[in-house]
Design an enzyme around this catalytic site. Structure first.
Site, PDB file in Angstrom:
ATOM      1  N   LYS A  26       4.321  -6.342  11.640  1.00 23.49           N
ATOM      2  CA  LYS A  26       3.456  -6.789  10.267  1.00 23.49           C
ATOM      3  C   LYS A  26       3.930  -8.218   9.940  1.00 23.49           C
ATOM      4  CE  LYS A  26       1.900  -4.751   6.083  1.00 23.49           C
ATOM      5  NZ  LYS A  26       1.824  -3.446   5.285  1.00 23.49           N
ATOM      6  N   ARG A  31       0.974  -1.214   0.053  1.00 21.77           N
ATOM      7  CA  ARG A  31       0.053   0.082  -0.093  1.00 21.77           C
ATOM      8  C   ARG A  31       0.824   1.077   0.018  1.00 21.77           C
ATOM      9  NH1 ARG A  31      -2.473   1.033   4.340  1.00 21.77           N
ATOM     10  NH2 ARG A  31      -4.077   2.372   3.600  1.00 21.77           N
ATOM     11  N   ARG A  81       1.340   4.288  17.835  1.00 18.88           N
ATOM     12  CA  ARG A  81       1.959   4.837  18.686  1.00 18.88           C
ATOM     13  C   ARG A  81       1.402   5.046  19.898  1.00 18.88           C
ATOM     14  NH1 ARG A  81       4.249   9.824  14.508  1.00 18.88           N
ATOM     15  NH2 ARG A  81       5.566   8.518  13.479  1.00 18.88           N
TER      16      ARG A  81
END
Length: 332
Positions: free
Chosen positions: A188, A123, A325
């Protein structure tokens, strides 16, 4: 099949193969074996070992993609629904290839898989690092009477399918990050790239690209610009023999989910998404180009939009990149 691919397929089992056996398999002289080995290792980025007095082997065995093993993991109904299966040793990008094939008339439910991508895409223009034979790279074509805009939330549907299949493999704590990143321990594990084309009022076609890190070594993923993890690390029992089965099960689940989405929209998937939505209530930052909007993540709406509680109230967004975060300040 070219000679270098034939050589890698011979060595994929991780066993030691003698120079004589390799020469006979490839139809070359014994003296030409080392040159063939070196060229194949360079081409595919693989590490070869020489076992003194015995022969050669791959430092890490590979489970290469096999049509029969993949189809065996699917139900009879799903195999009938799958219109076409293409498996490539090397390709620029499974998504790019399938978008070209879609424009040329490829049927709905065409599945494209590759051992390696030279120009894999993620992406927002990112590169998807795609070493040979160690991860899963695939794309599925779906044709729909709906307009392209109506297929926007299919990215969430695909994310749910991937998360569910990984959970079924034993990944505890698999999480979804809007719109379709798949994480484990905030690293990820998998990503999706969806591309849509068609007439403004329909029909349209959708290509769903999926990349899953299976057993990539640290040096192979050195170019990745964010924390990442492999399925081998996330599954206690390891990933031996799961690559083809996972590809088949994902294809079957995606075909079923896309049919459900086309018939009933996102509603059947909202609770399924919520099962993996680990960010609910946490402070996050949403990146929209140069803009950064901070707030508290409030889940997704019935159309797939992200809800963000900000100092100005609850706002909804159809695009953007959520930053993980903890403690990101609210407001603005």
């Amino acid at each position: 099949m070219d000679r270098q691919i034939a050589l890698i397929r011979l060595l994929a089992d991780g066993e030691v193969h003698s120079g004589e056996a390799i020469a006979a398999h490839l139809g070359i002289t014994r003296a030409a074996v080392w040159k063939a080995l070196r060229k194949a290792a360079e081409r595919f980025g693989l590490v070869l070992e020489s076992v003194r007095g015995r022969g050669y082997r791959l430092a890490q065995p590979l489970e290469l993609l096999e049509r029969e093993r993949l189809l065996a993991a699917m139900s009879e109904q799903a195999r009938a629904r799958l219109a076409r299966l293409d498996i490539h040793d090397q390709i620029d990008s499974t998504n790019a290839w399938l978008m070209r094939e879609a424009a040329a008339g490829a049927p709905s439910a065409t599945l494209c898989l590759a051992e390696q991508q030279s120009a894999g895409r993620g992406r927002r223009g990112r590169t998807w690092v795609s070493p040979f034979g160690v991860n899963l790279y695939g794309s599925l074509l779906w044709r729909s009477p709906l307009a392209p805009a109506a297929l926007g939330a299919s990215s969430l549907v695909a994310g749910v399918v991937v998360a569910e299949q990984l959970a079924a493999l034993g990944v505890e704590g698999v999480a979804l990050k809007w719109p379709n990143d798949v994480l484990w321990q905030r690293r990820k594990l998998a990503g999706l790239l969806l591309e849509v084309a068609g007439e403004s009022q329909g029909p349209s076609h959708l290509v769903i690209g999926i990349g899953i890190n299976l057993r990539m070594a640290a040096d192979q993923g050195a170019a990745i610009d964010q924390p990442w993890v492999t399925l081998a690390e996330a599954v206690p029992d390891g990933v031996e023999g799961v690559r083809n089965a996972l590809a088949g099960r994902l294809a079957e689940a995606l075909l079923e989910a896309l049919a459900d989405y086309e018939r009933a929209g996102l509603a059947p998937f909202l609770a399924r998404w919520g099962r993996f939505d680990s960010l609910l209530g946490q402070p996050v930052a949403l990146h929209l180009g140069e803009r950064v909007i901070r707030g508290r993540y409030a889940g997704i709406e019935s159309d797939g939009a992200l809800r963000l509680e900000t100092a100005e109230g609850v706002r909804r967004f159809q695009a953007g990149e959520v930053s993980l975060r903890p403690g990101a300040e609210e407001g603005r």
